[in-house]
Design a protein around this motif. Structure first.
Motif, PDB file in Angstrom:
ATOM      1  N   GLU A   5      36.188  41.448  53.829  1.00 53.20           N
ATOM      2  CA  GLU A   5      35.932  42.025  52.508  1.00 53.20           C
ATOM      3  C   GLU A   5      35.960  43.548  52.557  1.00 53.20           C
ATOM      4  O   GLU A   5      36.397  44.215  51.610  1.00 53.20           O
ATOM      5  CB  GLU A   5      34.574  41.551  51.995  1.00 53.20           C
ATOM      6  CG  GLU A   5      34.528  40.054  51.695  1.00 53.20           C
ATOM      7  CD  GLU A   5      33.182  39.639  51.132  1.00 53.20           C
ATOM      8  OE1 GLU A   5      32.356  40.556  50.885  1.00 53.20           O
ATOM      9  OE2 GLU A   5      32.965  38.428  50.935  1.00 53.20           O
ATOM     10  N   LEU A   6      35.508  44.146  53.686  1.00 51.14           N
ATOM     11  CA  LEU A   6      35.534  45.589  53.840  1.00 51.14           C
ATOM     12  C   LEU A   6      36.967  46.110  53.838  1.00 51.14           C
ATOM     13  O   LEU A   6      37.271  47.151  53.233  1.00 51.14           O
ATOM     14  CB  LEU A   6      34.827  45.984  55.135  1.00 51.14           C
ATOM     15  CG  LEU A   6      34.655  47.495  55.405  1.00 51.14           C
ATOM     16  CD1 LEU A   6      33.834  48.130  54.295  1.00 51.14           C
ATOM     17  CD2 LEU A   6      34.012  47.721  56.768  1.00 51.14           C
ATOM     18  N   LEU A   7      37.865  45.393  54.513  1.00 51.59           N
ATOM     19  CA  LEU A   7      39.273  45.782  54.526  1.00 51.59           C
ATOM     20  C   LEU A   7      39.877  45.730  53.114  1.00 51.59           C
ATOM     21  O   LEU A   7      40.647  46.602  52.718  1.00 51.59           O
ATOM     22  CB  LEU A   7      40.067  44.882  55.474  1.00 51.59           C
ATOM     23  CG  LEU A   7      39.867  45.127  56.974  1.00 51.59           C
ATOM     24  CD1 LEU A   7      40.683  44.124  57.788  1.00 51.59           C
ATOM     25  CD2 LEU A   7      40.262  46.552  57.340  1.00 51.59           C
ATOM     26  N   ILE A   8      39.517  44.671  52.375  1.00 55.63           N
ATOM     27  CA  ILE A   8      40.050  44.548  51.008  1.00 55.63           C
ATOM     28  C   ILE A   8      39.569  45.704  50.138  1.00 55.63           C
ATOM     29  O   ILE A   8      40.343  46.285  49.371  1.00 55.63           O
ATOM     30  CB  ILE A   8      39.625  43.190  50.408  1.00 55.63           C
ATOM     31  CG1 ILE A   8      40.303  42.043  51.163  1.00 55.63           C
ATOM     32  CG2 ILE A   8      39.989  43.133  48.917  1.00 55.63           C
ATOM     33  CD1 ILE A   8      39.839  40.665  50.723  1.00 55.63           C
ATOM     34  N   LEU A  12      41.971  48.430  48.291  1.00 55.84           N
ATOM     35  CA  LEU A  12      41.907  48.682  46.852  1.00 55.84           C
ATOM     36  C   LEU A  12      41.597  50.148  46.565  1.00 55.84           C
ATOM     37  O   LEU A  12      42.170  50.763  45.646  1.00 55.84           O
ATOM     38  CB  LEU A  12      40.838  47.786  46.210  1.00 55.84           C
ATOM     39  CG  LEU A  12      41.170  46.287  46.129  1.00 55.84           C
ATOM     40  CD1 LEU A  12      39.987  45.517  45.567  1.00 55.84           C
ATOM     41  CD2 LEU A  12      42.401  46.083  45.239  1.00 55.84           C
ATOM     42  N   GLY A  13      40.689  50.727  47.360  1.00 54.44           N
ATOM     43  CA  GLY A  13      40.367  52.138  47.176  1.00 54.44           C
ATOM     44  C   GLY A  13      41.573  53.026  47.421  1.00 54.44           C
ATOM     45  O   GLY A  13      41.817  53.979  46.672  1.00 54.44           O
ATOM     46  N   ASN A  14      42.352  52.718  48.464  1.00 50.23           N
ATOM     47  CA  ASN A  14      43.552  53.509  48.758  1.00 50.23           C
ATOM     48  C   ASN A  14      44.591  53.376  47.645  1.00 50.23           C
ATOM     49  O   ASN A  14      45.234  54.356  47.260  1.00 50.23           O
ATOM     50  CB  ASN A  14      44.160  53.066  50.087  1.00 50.23           C
ATOM     51  CG  ASN A  14      43.293  53.454  51.276  1.00 50.23           C
ATOM     52  OD1 ASN A  14      42.526  54.418  51.201  1.00 50.23           O
ATOM     53  ND2 ASN A  14      43.391  52.702  52.359  1.00 50.23           N
ATOM     54  N   ILE A  15      44.750  52.157  47.128  1.00 51.08           N
ATOM     55  CA  ILE A  15      45.725  51.927  46.056  1.00 51.08           C
ATOM     56  C   ILE A  15      45.320  52.697  44.804  1.00 51.08           C
ATOM     57  O   ILE A  15      46.146  53.364  44.161  1.00 51.08           O
ATOM     58  CB  ILE A  15      45.858  50.421  45.760  1.00 51.08           C
ATOM     59  CG1 ILE A  15      46.520  49.714  46.945  1.00 51.08           C
ATOM     60  CG2 ILE A  15      46.675  50.197  44.485  1.00 51.08           C
ATOM     61  CD1 ILE A  15      46.538  48.205  46.809  1.00 51.08           C
TER      62      ILE A  15
END
Length: 273
Positions: A5-8, A12-15
């Motif tokens: 979930e941390l990776l997701i 999303l933050g980078n996008i």
């Protein structure tokens, strides 16, 4: 929080970060679009390309010159783009920088053409001097700021009323921007070309002057003779009849192809009438 979930969340933050950056860049491009900053940005792009090529080809002296230009470029950009930066900050303060811009419709441009033709025909018959400049790709914000802001819908009656002698706005140029009468009583730069006929007055020199530094279309009604002239790209089309004037104005503003009428007068080294 689980590792997956941390990776997701990171993705999303980078996008979102990338999308916001691209949105801001897009809006900044919209702010400078149609201004002289576009040409300056092209020059900066050329400098960057030359810097890269000089590095690849081992041209050390040229590479050093380009490095100096880029090193001091930030300060130069602030100085050169000062009007555009000020305008962008004003729009940001008014909350307009992220507003949608409407593209002018063809029928609106037709109204502009007919209004100008009707007004110039009226003023030419009565020998009322007029100077009307129409903004195209190169922005005319610096010249608009020298006049009185109107931001009014264009009509022939409004144009005629502006240029009636002894009224507050008659002395100077009207600038049309985005199919609106943006300002009146504006100051335009005078052409200093030695090839201009001495029988031409200040209005014609101003019309030629603005056509030398921008891609605008400028219409002149002579107060002395009542003749109608049009300037573009440093050229003067003189003594136009109503039909020829309408066709030329329509051809230029609608960006359609074709040659100019036989009334065209090349001011560089020629005289006609």
């Amino acid at each position: 929080m689980p590792f997956g979930e941390l990776l997701i969340v990171d993705y999303l933050g980078n996008i979102i970060d990338i999308l916001l950056v691209w949105f801001v860049i897009y809006k900044l491009i919209m702010v400078i679009r149609g201004t002289k900053a576009v040409q300056l940005l092209k020059g900066i792009t050329v400098i960057i390309i030359v810097r890269m090529l000089s590095s690849v080809l081992g041209l050390n002296t040229l590479q050093w010159l380009m490095d100096q230009a880029l090193t001091w470029g930030f300060l130069a950009i602030i100085i050169i783009f000062q009007p555009e930066l000020r305008r962008a900050l004003e729009q940001l303060g008014r909350g307009k920088i992220f507003s949608r811009t409407n593209v002018p419709e063809v029928d609106e441009q037709t109204v502009v053409i007919e209004s100008i033709v009707k007004a110039t025909d009226y003023m030419a018959k009565r020998r009322i001097g007029a100077l009307i400049s129409i903004e195209r790709e190169t922005g005319m914000g610096d010249y608009i700021e020298t006049g009185i802001g109107l931001h009014a819908n264009i009509t022939s009656e409004l144009l005629i009323n502006i240029f009636i002698p002894n009224t507050p706005l008659h002395d100077g140029a009207v600038i049309i921007q985005k199919n609106k009468v943006s300002a009146a009583a504006c100051y335009l730069p005078l052409s200093e070309s030695p090839f201009i006929s001495k029988e031409l007055g200040t209005r014609h020199r101003a019309a030629l002057g603005i056509s030398e530094v921008t891609d605008s279309i400028t219409v002149v009604v002579s107060e002395e003779t009542g003749s109608i002239s049009l300037t573009k790209n440093g050229e003067l089309h003189r003594d136009l009849k109503q039909d020829a004037f309408r066709d030329l104005l329509d051809r230029e503003l609608q960006a359609s192809n074709g040659t100019t009428s036989s009334t065209r007068w090349q001011w560089r080294g020629k005289k006609n009438g």
